[in-house]
Design a protein around this motif. Structure first.
Motif, PDB file in Angstrom:
ATOM      1  N   ALA B  24       0.534  -1.159  -0.283  1.00 22.06           N
ATOM      2  CA  ALA B  24       0.076  -0.506   0.180  1.00 22.06           C
ATOM      3  C   ALA B  24       0.474   1.268  -0.469  1.00 22.06           C
ATOM      4  O   ALA B  24       0.390   2.493  -0.879  1.00 22.06           O
ATOM      5  N   PHE B  25       2.152   1.492   1.020  1.00 19.85           N
ATOM      6  CA  PHE B  25       3.145   2.312   0.759  1.00 19.85           C
ATOM      7  C   PHE B  25       3.214   2.930   0.368  1.00 19.85           C
ATOM      8  O   PHE B  25       3.285   4.036  -0.942  1.00 19.85           O
ATOM      9  N   LEU B  26       3.835   1.461  -1.188  1.00 20.37           N
ATOM     10  CA  LEU B  26       4.525   1.907  -1.901  1.00 20.37           C
ATOM     11  C   LEU B  26       3.647   2.361  -3.713  1.00 20.37           C
ATOM     12  O   LEU B  26       3.431   3.269  -4.303  1.00 20.37           O
ATOM     13  N   ILE B  27       2.210   1.967  -3.685  1.00 16.96           N
ATOM     14  CA  ILE B  27       1.847   1.733  -4.619  1.00 16.96           C
ATOM     15  C   ILE B  27       0.745   3.813  -4.172  1.00 16.96           C
ATOM     16  O   ILE B  27       1.172   4.166  -5.356  1.00 16.96           O
ATOM     17  N   VAL B  28       0.780   3.728  -2.877  1.00  9.23           N
ATOM     18  CA  VAL B  28      -0.108   5.014  -2.581  1.00  9.23           C
ATOM     19  C   VAL B  28       1.393   6.133  -3.628  1.00  9.23           C
ATOM     20  O   VAL B  28       1.127   6.960  -3.835  1.00  9.23           O
ATOM     21  N   THR B  29       2.774   6.264  -2.958  1.00  6.62           N
ATOM     22  CA  THR B  29       3.643   6.592  -3.207  1.00  6.62           C
ATOM     23  C   THR B  29       3.668   7.054  -4.673  1.00  6.62           C
ATOM     24  O   THR B  29       4.191   8.336  -5.118  1.00  6.62           O
ATOM     25  N   PHE B  30       3.646   5.723  -5.628  1.00  5.17           N
ATOM     26  CA  PHE B  30       4.213   6.403  -6.782  1.00  5.17           C
ATOM     27  C   PHE B  30       3.608   7.034  -7.067  1.00  5.17           C
ATOM     28  O   PHE B  30       2.597   7.769  -7.978  1.00  5.17           O
ATOM     29  N   MET B  31       1.427   6.360  -6.784  1.00  9.76           N
ATOM     30  CA  MET B  31       0.078   7.569  -7.121  1.00  9.76           C
ATOM     31  C   MET B  31       0.840   8.635  -6.454  1.00  9.76           C
ATOM     32  O   MET B  31       0.332  10.443  -7.404  1.00  9.76           O
ATOM     33  N   ASN B  32       1.057   9.228  -5.835  1.00  9.56           N
ATOM     34  CA  ASN B  32       1.501  10.347  -5.084  1.00  9.56           C
ATOM     35  C   ASN B  32       2.647  11.544  -6.211  1.00  9.56           C
ATOM     36  O   ASN B  32       2.117  11.953  -6.115  1.00  9.56           O
ATOM     37  N   GLN B  33       3.222  10.380  -6.595  1.00  8.02           N
ATOM     38  CA  GLN B  33       4.303  10.784  -7.428  1.00  8.02           C
ATOM     39  C   GLN B  33       3.852  10.915  -8.781  1.00  8.02           C
ATOM     40  O   GLN B  33       4.404  12.108  -9.241  1.00  8.02           O
ATOM     41  N   GLY B  34       2.770  10.788  -9.082  1.00  2.60           N
ATOM     42  CA  GLY B  34       2.505  10.776 -10.695  1.00  2.60           C
ATOM     43  C   GLY B  34       1.317  11.519 -10.454  1.00  2.60           C
ATOM     44  O   GLY B  34       0.228  11.450 -11.422  1.00  2.60           O
ATOM     45  N   GLY B  35       1.219  12.330  -9.363  1.00  3.73           N
ATOM     46  CA  GLY B  35       0.011  13.496  -9.359  1.00  3.73           C
ATOM     47  C   GLY B  35      -1.112  13.108  -9.274  1.00  3.73           C
ATOM     48  O   GLY B  35      -1.810  13.658  -9.938  1.00  3.73           O
ATOM     49  N   MET B  36      -1.660  12.332  -9.046  1.00  6.49           N
ATOM     50  CA  MET B  36      -2.839  10.792  -9.088  1.00  6.49           C
ATOM     51  C   MET B  36      -3.606  11.814  -7.571  1.00  6.49           C
ATOM     52  O   MET B  36      -5.052  11.251  -7.688  1.00  6.49           O
ATOM     53  N   LEU B  37      -2.725  12.261  -6.599  1.00  3.67           N
ATOM     54  CA  LEU B  37      -3.859  11.705  -5.579  1.00  3.67           C
ATOM     55  C   LEU B  37      -3.635  13.769  -5.440  1.00  3.67           C
ATOM     56  O   LEU B  37      -3.214  14.347  -6.201  1.00  3.67           O
ATOM     57  N   ASN B  38      -5.304  14.172  -4.651  1.00  6.61           N
ATOM     58  CA  ASN B  38      -5.110  15.670  -4.879  1.00  6.61           C
ATOM     59  C   ASN B  38      -5.448  15.967  -3.331  1.00  6.61           C
ATOM     60  O   ASN B  38      -3.858  15.035  -2.848  1.00  6.61           O
ATOM     61  N   LYS B  39      -4.939  17.277  -3.762  1.00  6.23           N
ATOM     62  CA  LYS B  39      -4.611  17.583  -1.872  1.00  6.23           C
ATOM     63  C   LYS B  39      -4.777  17.222  -0.667  1.00  6.23           C
ATOM     64  O   LYS B  39      -4.360  17.226   0.225  1.00  6.23           O
ATOM     65  N   LYS B  40      -6.705  16.952  -1.166  1.00  2.75           N
ATOM     66  CA  LYS B  40      -6.965  16.655   0.183  1.00  2.75           C
ATOM     67  C   LYS B  40      -6.654  15.359   0.605  1.00  2.75           C
ATOM     68  O   LYS B  40      -5.640  14.761   1.598  1.00  2.75           O
ATOM     69  N   MET B  41      -6.451  14.206  -0.672  1.00  2.00           N
ATOM     70  CA  MET B  41      -6.470  13.015  -0.342  1.00  2.00           C
ATOM     71  C   MET B  41      -4.262  12.793   0.248  1.00  2.00           C
ATOM     72  O   MET B  41      -3.760  12.511   0.821  1.00  2.00           O
ATOM     73  N   GLN B  42      -3.355  13.632  -0.131  1.00  2.00           N
ATOM     74  CA  GLN B  42      -2.199  14.160   0.190  1.00  2.00           C
ATOM     75  C   GLN B  42      -1.978  14.267   1.654  1.00  2.00           C
ATOM     76  O   GLN B  42      -1.527  13.607   2.469  1.00  2.00           O
ATOM     77  N   GLY B  43      -3.471  15.429   2.195  1.00  2.00           N
ATOM     78  CA  GLY B  43      -3.355  15.229   3.750  1.00  2.00           C
ATOM     79  C   GLY B  43      -3.538  14.570   4.616  1.00  2.00           C
ATOM     80  O   GLY B  43      -3.496  14.534   5.998  1.00  2.00           O
TER      81      GLY B  43
END
Ligand SMILES: Nc1ncnc2c1ncn2[C@@H]1O[C@H](COP(=O)(O)OP(=O)(O)OP(=O)(O)O)[C@@H](O)[C@H]1O
Ligand SMILES: [Mg+2]
Lengths: 281, 356
Positions: B24-43
Motif C-alpha cells: 500500500a505504501f509503495l502504490i500510494v507513493t507512486f500515485m502521489n508522485q504521478g500526481g494522482m492524489l489531490n491535495k485533500k488525499m495527500q493531507g
C-alpha cells in the motif's frame, strides 16, 4: 478450638499416616489449626494435616464439606482466618498465589480452568513460565536468547505432554479437547511449574472407568518420576482407596477421620457421614 | 511456499500485514508522485498512518489483553504535545528534520509510557467496567490539563506555566527577544513547523506491527493471553497478573504516544480538544470492527473508516448515511464470538466464584 498464637508451632497430633519412607524428612505440607470463615460460616475449621515428601494423600468428604476450600487456602486464593501453612519448612501463610506457585504448589481445578483459546502446547508453556525465562525485550527484538529459550520451552512442553501421550494434540486449541484430555492437560500444566506438591481437585470427574484406571497409574507414575507429593480430592472411592497412602475425611469443614484406606473404610463415623451413602462406597 | 503453509493461520495473517502495508505504501507513493492524489488525499496520508498505529496499539489493550480502555486518545495527546514541544525547541540545534522527527517521536512515546505506567498502577487493579471508566476520566483530565498549558521557547530554554485560573497568557512566560510560543493554552500548539512525512508514518506502522506481533508470540505475550483467558489459572501457575498487564498496557500507551507525536507534527497547529472522548471511541470502533486481536483487521478498519468520511464529502447529505451503512456491514462481517465477548464485558454479568 483453642486460640492459636501466630508463630508458635503446635505439635501436630498424628503423623502416623505418613508413609515410612518419608518419616524423618521435613513434611512437604503441614497445616496447623488452619481455618477460614465466610461471614460466620466455618467452611474449614481446625484443619491439621501433614503430607510426606513423596506421599499420595486423599481428601474426601460429602459435597460442601470444604475440600475445594482447603485447596483455595493452600494456594492462597483465600486468606486463612486461622492457622498456619508450612511448605517444606517455610511458612507460606502470608504469601500470594503467585509466590506459593513459585515455591512449589501446583493445582488443578474442579471446574476445569484451561487457557482455552491457547493451544495445548501454549498452555504447558505458560505453566513453564517461571522455569524458562527471557526478558520481554529479548522477545520483541527476537534476540538469540529468545530462540534458545523458545526451543527449550518447546522441548520441555513436549516432554511433559508425553506423560499422557498428548504430543499429537500440541497444536490443538485447548478449549476444543475432549473432557478427559482437558483434565489431563490441566495436570500437565500444573506439573510444568515444577511443583513439590501437586493438588488435584476431582481429577477423575467425568472420566469413564478405563480413563480413571489409566489416570490412577499415571498419578503413581508422576509421583515416582518427579518424586513429589500429591494431594487429591476425589469422589471415586476406587481411585482414592487404590492409590492414596493417607486419607483425610472432611465433614462440615472439620476433619472427622485420618488414616490409611483400611482404617478409613472401617471407621463408623466416616461410613455414617460419607461412605454409607456414596455410590462407590 | 512450503514454509508458508506450515505457519498457522494467525502468523500467516501477521506476515500478510507487513506485505500489505508495504505494498500500500509503495502504490500510494507512486500515485502521489504521478500526481494522482489531490491535495485533500495527500493531507490524509499521515493522519491515516497515525490512526492505524492508534488502532494497532489499542488492539493490544482491548483485543489481546482484554481490557476496555476508553482513554487511548489521552496518551496520543501526551505524545502529540510532547513531540511538538521537543521538535519546536530543538529546531535550532537539530536542523535535520527526519532526525528531529525521530527524536520527537521517541520523546512523545517516552512521556506516554510514563503516563501509561502511572495510570496503569491504580487502573490495572480494577476489572472490567471500572477500568473503562477510569481511563475515560483520564482522557478528559489530560485534555483539561493541556488546555491550561502555556509553553514557549527562547535562548534560555523551554518555559512552561499552567493557566489553571485562566488569568495567565503567553506574555507571562516573559520570553526573551526572538522567543516563540509553542503551546498557547486552549488555542493549543501554534506555529508548529510541520515535519511529519508519509514515509515516517509507514515506518512507524511497520515498527508497531513488529513490536506487537513479536510481543504476542513471546513468553510475555503468552502470559498476557493466559491472563485474559483465565486469570485465576494464570495466577495458579505463577504468572504475576499485575506485572504482565502493566507491560502490555505500557507498550500500548507508548505506541499511542509515538502516533500522537507524528500526528502533532503533521499540522501547524493543533488543540487538546482534538484528542477527546470521541477520538478514543473512534479508535475503539476501528479495533472492534477490525476484530479483537486481529491486527490486519485494525489496519483495514482504520484506513477505510478514516478515509471514507472524507472521500464521501462530495455526496454531501448522504455522507453519514453511507458511513453508517458501511459501519453496519463491517459489523455484520466481523460479528464473531470475540466481538460478542467484548459486549458481554461492557454489559456486566455475574462472574463465576473464585477458584473452584
Ligand atoms: N467464597 C465463598 N464465600 C462463601 N462461602 C463459600 C465460599 N467458598 C466456599 N464457600 C462455602 O464453603 C463450603 C465448602 O465449599 P467447598 O467448595 O470447599 O466444598 P467441597 O467440599 O469442595 O464440595 P464439592 O464436593 O461439592 O466440590 C460450602 O458451604 C460453600 O458454600
Ligand atoms: Mg469441591
Amino acid at each position: 478450638m483453642k486460640e492459636f498464637e501466630k508463630g508458635k508451632m503446635v505439635p501436630v497430633p498424628s503423623h502416623s499416616i505418613i508413609p515410612e519412607r518419608d518419616i524423618g524428612k521435613t513434611p512437604v505440607l503441614e497445616c496447623v489449626h488452619l481455618g477460614i470463615e465466610f461471614g460466620g460460616l466455618k467452611a474449614v475449621d481446625d484443619f491439621n494435616f501433614t503430607i510426606g515428601k513423596t506421599e499420595i494423600a486423599g481428601l474426601i468428604g460429602p459435597n460442601g464439606a470444604g475440600k475445594t476450600t482447603v485447596f483455595n487456602l493452600l494456594t492462597k486464593v483465600y486468606n486463612p482466618t486461622h492457622g498456619t501453612i508450612m511448605l517444606d519448612g517455610d511458612d507460606i501463610t502470608q504469601k500470594t498465589t503467585v509466590q506459593v506457585s513459585k515455591m512449589g504448589v501446583a493445582r488443578t481445578f474442579q471446574n476445569i480452568r484451561l487457557f482455552s483459546d491457547l493451544s495445548v502446547e501454549d498452555n504447558v508453556r505458560v505453566g513453564l513460565h517461571n522455569q524458562v525465562k527471557y526478558t520481554p525485550f529479548a522477545g520483541v527484538l527476537r534476540l538469540p536468547s529468545f530462540w534458545k529459550k523458545e526451543k527449550e520451552f518447546h522441548e520441555r512442553a513436549m516432554d511433559l505432554l508425553s506423560i499422557f501421550d498428548m504430543q499429537d494434540m500440541a497444536a490443538t486449541k485447548a478449549g476444543s479437547l475432549p473432557y478427559g484430555a482437558q483434565r489431563r492437560l490441566e495436570i500437565v500444566r500444573a506439573l510444568a511449574t515444577n511443583p513439590k506438591l501437586l493438588l488435584l481437585d476431582e481429577p477423575a470427574a467425568g472420566m469413564n472407568p478405563n480413563e480413571t484406571g489409566e489416570l490412577m497409574e499415571n498419578i503413581v507414575k508422576i509421583r515416582d518420576t518427579f518424586q513429589i507429593a500429591v494431594l487429591l480430592i476425589e469422589h471415586d472411592m476406587k481411585l482414592v482407596m487404590g492409590i492414596c497412602e493417607g486419607i483425610c475425611v472432611l465433614n462440615f469443614g472439620r476433619i472427622i477421620a485420618k488414616g490409611t484406606a483400611e482404617q478409613i473404610q472401617s471407621n463408623p463415623e466416616v461410613i455414617k457421614a460419607y461412605l454409607g451413602n456414596s455410590k462407590e462406597g | 511456499m512450503k514454509l508458508l503453509r506450515n505457519l498457522d493461520k494467525s502468523s500467516r495473517r501477521n506476515y500478510f500485514s507487513y506485505v500489505l502495508v508495504t505494498a500500500a505504501f509503495l502504490i500510494v507513493t507512486f500515485m502521489n508522485q504521478g500526481g494522482m492524489l489531490n491535495k485533500k488525499m495527500q493531507g490524509l496520508l499521515v493522519p491515516v498512518c497515525c490512526y492505524i498505529v492508534m488502532a494497532l496499539s489499542l488492539n493490544l489493550t482491548v483485543g489481546i489483553m482484554g481490557e476496555l480502555s476508553l482513554g487511548h486518545a489521552g496518551f496520543m495527546s501526551l505524545g502529540a504535545f510532547t513531540g511538538v514541544v521537543v521538535s519546536q525547541s530543538l529546531m535550532g540545534v537539530i536542523p535535520n528534520e527526519p532526525l528531529r522527527l525521530l527524536i520527537a517521536i521517541l520523546c512523545g512515546a517516552a512521556v506516554a509510557a510514563v503516563g501509561g505506567f502511572l495510570i496503569g498502577l491504580p487502573v490495572l487493579r480494577l476489572r472490567g467496567d471500572y477500568l473503562a471508566i477510569v481511563t475515560l476520566a483520564f482522557g478528559e483530565i489530560i485534555m483539561d490539563i493541556i488546555n491550561c498549558l502555556i509553553v514557549g521557547h527562547d535562548e534560555k530554554g523551554v518555559h512552561i506555566i499552567f493557566n489553571f485560573k485562566g488569568d495567565k497568557s503567553i506574555a507571562d512566560l516573559n520570553l526573551l527577544e526572538g522567543g516563540t510560543a509553542i503551546i498557547k493554552g486552549a488555542q493549543g500548539a501554534v506555529g508548529t513547523k510541520s515535519i511529519s512525512t508519509f514515509t515516517g508514518g509507514f515506518i512507524l506502522i511497520l515498527i508497531t506491527l513488529f513490536i506487537i506481533i513479536n510481543f504476542v508470540r513471546s513468553r510475555t505475550g503468552r502470559a498476557v493471553l493466559a491472563i485474559r483467558d483465565n486469570r485465576i489459572a494464570a495466577e495458579s501457575v505463577g504468572v504475576d497478573v499485575m506485572k504482565y498487564k502493566m507491560i502490555a498496557f505500557v507498550i500500548s500507551t507508548t505506541l499511542a504516544g509515538a502516533a500522537g507525536a507524528l500526528y502533532g507534527l503533521n499540522f501547524t497547529g493543533i488543540t487538546a480538544a482534538k484528542f477527546n472522548f470521541n477520538t478514543s471511541i473512534l479508535v475503539l470502533v476501528f479495533v472492534v470492527l477490525g476484530g479483537l486481536g486481529n491486527l490486519l483487521g485494525s489496519i483495514i478498519a482504520a484506513t477505510v473508516l478514516y478515509i471514507l468520511p472524507e472521500a464521501l464529502r462530495q455526496f454531501a447529505d448522504y455522507r453519514m448515511l453511507i458511513y453508517a451503512v458501511v459501519l453496519i456491514l463491517v459489523m455484520l462481517a466481523t460479528n464473531n464470538p470475540k466481538v460478542k465477548n467484548l459486549f458481554a464485558k461492557i454489559i456486566p454479568v455475574r462472574r463465576k466464584g473464585k477458584g473452584d
